[in-house]
Every structure is written in structure tokens, then in C-alpha cells.
Design a protein around this motif. Structure first.
Motif, PDB file in Angstrom:
ATOM      1  N   ARG A  28       0.840  -1.209   0.000  1.00 13.34           N
ATOM      2  CA  ARG A  28       0.000   0.000   0.000  1.00 13.34           C
ATOM      3  C   ARG A  28       0.869   1.252   0.000  1.00 13.34           C
ATOM      4  O   ARG A  28       0.643   2.188  -0.769  1.00 13.34           O
ATOM      5  CB  ARG A  28      -0.913  -0.013   1.228  1.00 13.34           C
ATOM      6  CG  ARG A  28      -1.848   1.151   1.288  1.00 13.34           C
ATOM      7  CD  ARG A  28      -2.834   0.982   2.466  1.00 13.34           C
ATOM      8  NE  ARG A  28      -3.536   2.203   2.689  1.00 13.34           N
ATOM      9  CZ  ARG A  28      -3.213   3.106   3.600  1.00 13.34           C
ATOM     10  NH1 ARG A  28      -2.186   2.903   4.401  1.00 13.34           N
ATOM     11  NH2 ARG A  28      -3.904   4.222   3.735  1.00 13.34           N
TER      12      ARG A  28
ATOM     13  N   SER B 231      -1.646   2.106 -13.060  1.00 18.61           N
ATOM     14  CA  SER B 231      -3.087   1.871 -12.969  1.00 18.61           C
ATOM     15  C   SER B 231      -3.431   0.499 -13.541  1.00 18.61           C
ATOM     16  O   SER B 231      -4.216  -0.257 -12.952  1.00 18.61           O
ATOM     17  CB  SER B 231      -3.843   2.964 -13.731  1.00 18.61           C
ATOM     18  OG  SER B 231      -5.218   2.688 -13.760  1.00 18.61           O
TER      19      SER B 231
ATOM     20  N   GLY C   8      -2.753  -2.157 -11.210  1.00 16.67           N
ATOM     21  CA  GLY C   8      -3.499  -2.086  -9.958  1.00 16.67           C
ATOM     22  C   GLY C   8      -2.825  -1.276  -8.862  1.00 16.67           C
ATOM     23  O   GLY C   8      -3.242  -1.324  -7.710  1.00 16.67           O
ATOM     24  N   TYR C   9      -1.786  -0.519  -9.199  1.00 19.54           N
ATOM     25  CA  TYR C   9      -1.076   0.275  -8.201  1.00 19.54           C
ATOM     26  C   TYR C   9      -1.568   1.713  -8.113  1.00 19.54           C
ATOM     27  O   TYR C   9      -1.047   2.497  -7.340  1.00 19.54           O
ATOM     28  CB  TYR C   9       0.429   0.285  -8.488  1.00 19.54           C
ATOM     29  CG  TYR C   9       1.075  -1.046  -8.213  1.00 19.54           C
ATOM     30  CD1 TYR C   9       1.316  -1.464  -6.918  1.00 19.54           C
ATOM     31  CD2 TYR C   9       1.428  -1.892  -9.258  1.00 19.54           C
ATOM     32  CE1 TYR C   9       1.894  -2.689  -6.661  1.00 19.54           C
ATOM     33  CE2 TYR C   9       2.000  -3.121  -9.011  1.00 19.54           C
ATOM     34  CZ  TYR C   9       2.232  -3.515  -7.709  1.00 19.54           C
ATOM     35  OH  TYR C   9       2.794  -4.730  -7.469  1.00 19.54           O
ATOM     36  N   LEU C  10      -2.533   2.064  -8.930  1.00 17.67           N
ATOM     37  CA  LEU C  10      -3.076   3.420  -8.931  1.00 17.67           C
ATOM     38  C   LEU C  10      -4.575   3.305  -9.136  1.00 17.67           C
ATOM     39  O   LEU C  10      -5.029   2.516  -9.977  1.00 17.67           O
ATOM     40  CB  LEU C  10      -2.445   4.238 -10.068  1.00 17.67           C
ATOM     41  CG  LEU C  10      -2.831   5.699 -10.181  1.00 17.67           C
ATOM     42  CD1 LEU C  10      -2.244   6.508  -9.024  1.00 17.67           C
ATOM     43  CD2 LEU C  10      -2.350   6.282 -11.498  1.00 17.67           C
ATOM     44  N   SER C  11      -5.331   4.080  -8.394  1.00 15.94           N
ATOM     45  CA  SER C  11      -6.785   3.992  -8.514  1.00 15.94           C
ATOM     46  C   SER C  11      -7.229   4.477  -9.891  1.00 15.94           C
ATOM     47  O   SER C  11      -6.581   5.314 -10.524  1.00 15.94           O
ATOM     48  CB  SER C  11      -7.456   4.829  -7.423  1.00 15.94           C
ATOM     49  OG  SER C  11      -7.295   6.205  -7.699  1.00 15.94           O
ATOM     50  N   ASP C  12      -8.353   3.948 -10.327  1.00 14.66           N
ATOM     51  CA  ASP C  12      -8.923   4.377 -11.605  1.00 14.66           C
ATOM     52  C   ASP C  12      -9.233   5.866 -11.576  1.00 14.66           C
ATOM     53  O   ASP C  12      -9.052   6.567 -12.576  1.00 14.66           O
ATOM     54  CB  ASP C  12     -10.208   3.592 -11.910  1.00 14.66           C
ATOM     55  CG  ASP C  12      -9.933   2.138 -12.257  1.00 14.66           C
ATOM     56  OD1 ASP C  12      -8.777   1.813 -12.590  1.00 14.66           O
ATOM     57  OD2 ASP C  12     -10.876   1.334 -12.185  1.00 14.66           O
ATOM     58  N   GLU C  13      -9.682   6.357 -10.442  1.00 11.77           N
ATOM     59  CA  GLU C  13     -10.004   7.781 -10.305  1.00 11.77           C
ATOM     60  C   GLU C  13      -8.769   8.653 -10.520  1.00 11.77           C
ATOM     61  O   GLU C  13      -8.823   9.661 -11.231  1.00 11.77           O
ATOM     62  CB  GLU C  13     -10.608   8.044  -8.930  1.00 11.77           C
ATOM     63  CG  GLU C  13     -11.049   9.468  -8.725  1.00 11.77           C
ATOM     64  CD  GLU C  13     -11.681   9.697  -7.360  1.00 11.77           C
ATOM     65  OE1 GLU C  13     -12.305  10.750  -7.200  1.00 11.77           O
ATOM     66  OE2 GLU C  13     -11.532   8.846  -6.468  1.00 11.77           O
ATOM     67  N   SER C  14      -7.649   8.248  -9.938  1.00  9.40           N
ATOM     68  CA  SER C  14      -6.406   9.017 -10.121  1.00  9.40           C
ATOM     69  C   SER C  14      -5.961   8.985 -11.575  1.00  9.40           C
ATOM     70  O   SER C  14      -5.544  10.001 -12.129  1.00  9.40           O
ATOM     71  CB  SER C  14      -5.293   8.460  -9.234  1.00  9.40           C
ATOM     72  OG  SER C  14      -5.565   8.699  -7.893  1.00  9.40           O
ATOM     73  N   TRP C  15      -6.059   7.806 -12.196  1.00  8.27           N
ATOM     74  CA  TRP C  15      -5.655   7.706 -13.595  1.00  8.27           C
ATOM     75  C   TRP C  15      -6.567   8.557 -14.476  1.00  8.27           C
ATOM     76  O   TRP C  15      -6.099   9.278 -15.352  1.00  8.27           O
ATOM     77  CB  TRP C  15      -5.645   6.254 -14.075  1.00  8.27           C
ATOM     78  CG  TRP C  15      -5.615   6.174 -15.564  1.00  8.27           C
ATOM     79  CD1 TRP C  15      -6.539   5.609 -16.368  1.00  8.27           C
ATOM     80  CD2 TRP C  15      -4.627   6.742 -16.437  1.00  8.27           C
ATOM     81  NE1 TRP C  15      -6.192   5.786 -17.699  1.00  8.27           N
ATOM     82  CE2 TRP C  15      -5.017   6.482 -17.761  1.00  8.27           C
ATOM     83  CE3 TRP C  15      -3.453   7.456 -16.236  1.00  8.27           C
ATOM     84  CZ2 TRP C  15      -4.285   6.883 -18.868  1.00  8.27           C
ATOM     85  CZ3 TRP C  15      -2.716   7.873 -17.333  1.00  8.27           C
ATOM     86  CH2 TRP C  15      -3.132   7.583 -18.631  1.00  8.27           C
TER      87      TRP C  15
ATOM     88  N   LYS D 190       2.517   1.741  -3.383  1.00  9.34           N
ATOM     89  CA  LYS D 190       1.575   2.292  -4.357  1.00  9.34           C
ATOM     90  C   LYS D 190       1.419   3.791  -4.165  1.00  9.34           C
ATOM     91  O   LYS D 190       1.449   4.563  -5.120  1.00  9.34           O
ATOM     92  CB  LYS D 190       0.207   1.626  -4.215  1.00  9.34           C
ATOM     93  CG  LYS D 190       0.143   0.212  -4.679  1.00  9.34           C
ATOM     94  CD  LYS D 190      -1.259  -0.346  -4.436  1.00  9.34           C
ATOM     95  CE  LYS D 190      -1.390  -1.776  -4.860  1.00  9.34           C
ATOM     96  NZ  LYS D 190      -2.755  -2.285  -4.663  1.00  9.34           N
TER      97      LYS D 190
END
Length: 164
Positions: A34, A101, A104-111, A37
Motif C-alpha cells: 500500500r 493503474s 493495480g497500483y493506482l486507482s482508476d479515479e487518479s488515472w 503504491k
């Protein structure tokens, strides 16, 4: 109590100790993952901010960037190179975030927020031209993702002729 009973008790205690150690390690690995990430995403956001700071801190660069977005045909050779390098820096940071992203190391929202900002640039007249000159420098998966998002049917804003 005989030695066999003591041995069985010792084995049972040892088994519990192994299970407890494994559980502790699982918790530590999850926590470290975590934090890794968060750190990776933060470092890349800092990279994007550095690109933007490089644009805003230098008047010549800012003017070349503005002309590149709105009137690319008016760019002199050195300004065109400068504009392409700015776009390339943005693409490199965005590509790294995309790959994080995708893994899976970055949220979809951030991307999606990063992509939204990048698409504003790439949908400008100069951004479209710069993307065509530089797209081969990107990974195939990132290039394909951007190409699909740059299609007019992918975004209602683009259908209306959205431009900077």
C-alpha cells in the motif's frame, strides 16, 4: 508428563508460532505494498507538477506551449522542438501512471484525472500533431489506450469541436 507429550506440546506451540509469524508477514507485506503504491503515484504526480512548473516558470517556454496548443503552424523550429518535448514529458509521466493503474497500483479515479488533463492537451491542434509525431515512442498498450480515448465517439466534448 512424559517426553512424547512434551514434544507434542512443543510442536503445537511451534506450529502456532509459525502461523502467527506468517500472519504478521502478510499484514506487513500488504502495508508495504500500500505504501509503495502511494509513493509511486506521488512521485509521478510530482513529475507532472515538475513538467508544469517548467512551463510556467519560463516565459519563452510558456509562450511556445501556448502557441503549440493554439496555433502550431506559427511555431518556429526551436519552439516546435520545445513544444514536442513538453508534450513528451507529459506523455512519459502519464504513461507511467497508466502502467501503474493497469497493474493495480493506482486507482482508476487518479488515472482518469490525469488522463483528462492530458486529453485536453492532445485534443488541441498542436497536441494532435505532436501526438502523431511522438506516438511511436510510447508503449503499445498506452498508445492504443490513448488512441481509443482520442476518437471523437469516445468523448462528447470532442464531438462538439472542443479546443483550447
Amino acid at each position: 508428563m512424559n517426553w512424547e507429550a512434551l514434544g507434542a506440546i512443543a510442536e503445537m506451540i511451534g506450529s502456532f508460532a509459525v502461523v502467527a509469524t506468517i500472519a504478521y508477514l502478510v499484514v506487513q507485506i500488504r502495508q508495504n505494498t500500500r505504501f509503495a503504491k502511494i509513493d509511486a503515484a506521488q512521485q509521478l504526480r510530482i513529475g507532472m507538477n515538475d513538467v508544469l512548473r517548467g512551463i510556467t516558470d519560463n516565459t519563452e517556454t510558456l509562450l511556445a506551449y501556448e502557441k503549440g496548443l493554439t496555433d502550431p503552424s506559427s511555431l518556429e523550429r526551436s519552439e516546435k522542438i520545445r513544444f514536442d518535448l513538453i508534450v513528451l514529458q507529459m506523455l512519459r509521466v502519464a504513461e507511467s501512471l497508466y502502467l501503474l493503474s493497469d497493474d493495480g497500483y493506482l486507482s482508476d479515479e487518479s488515472w482518469e484525472s490525469t488522463l483528462s488533463s492530458l486529453l485536453i492537451v492532445l485534443r488541441s491542434r498542436g497536441g494532435q500533431q505532436s501526438w502523431q509525431r511522438q506516438r511511436q515512442n510510447m508503449s503499445a498498450s498506452f498508445r492504443s489506450h490513448l488512441d481509443s480515448r482520442l476518437q471523437p465517439e469516445a468523448d462528447p466534448e470532442m464531438k462538439r469541436g472542443h479546443d483550447i
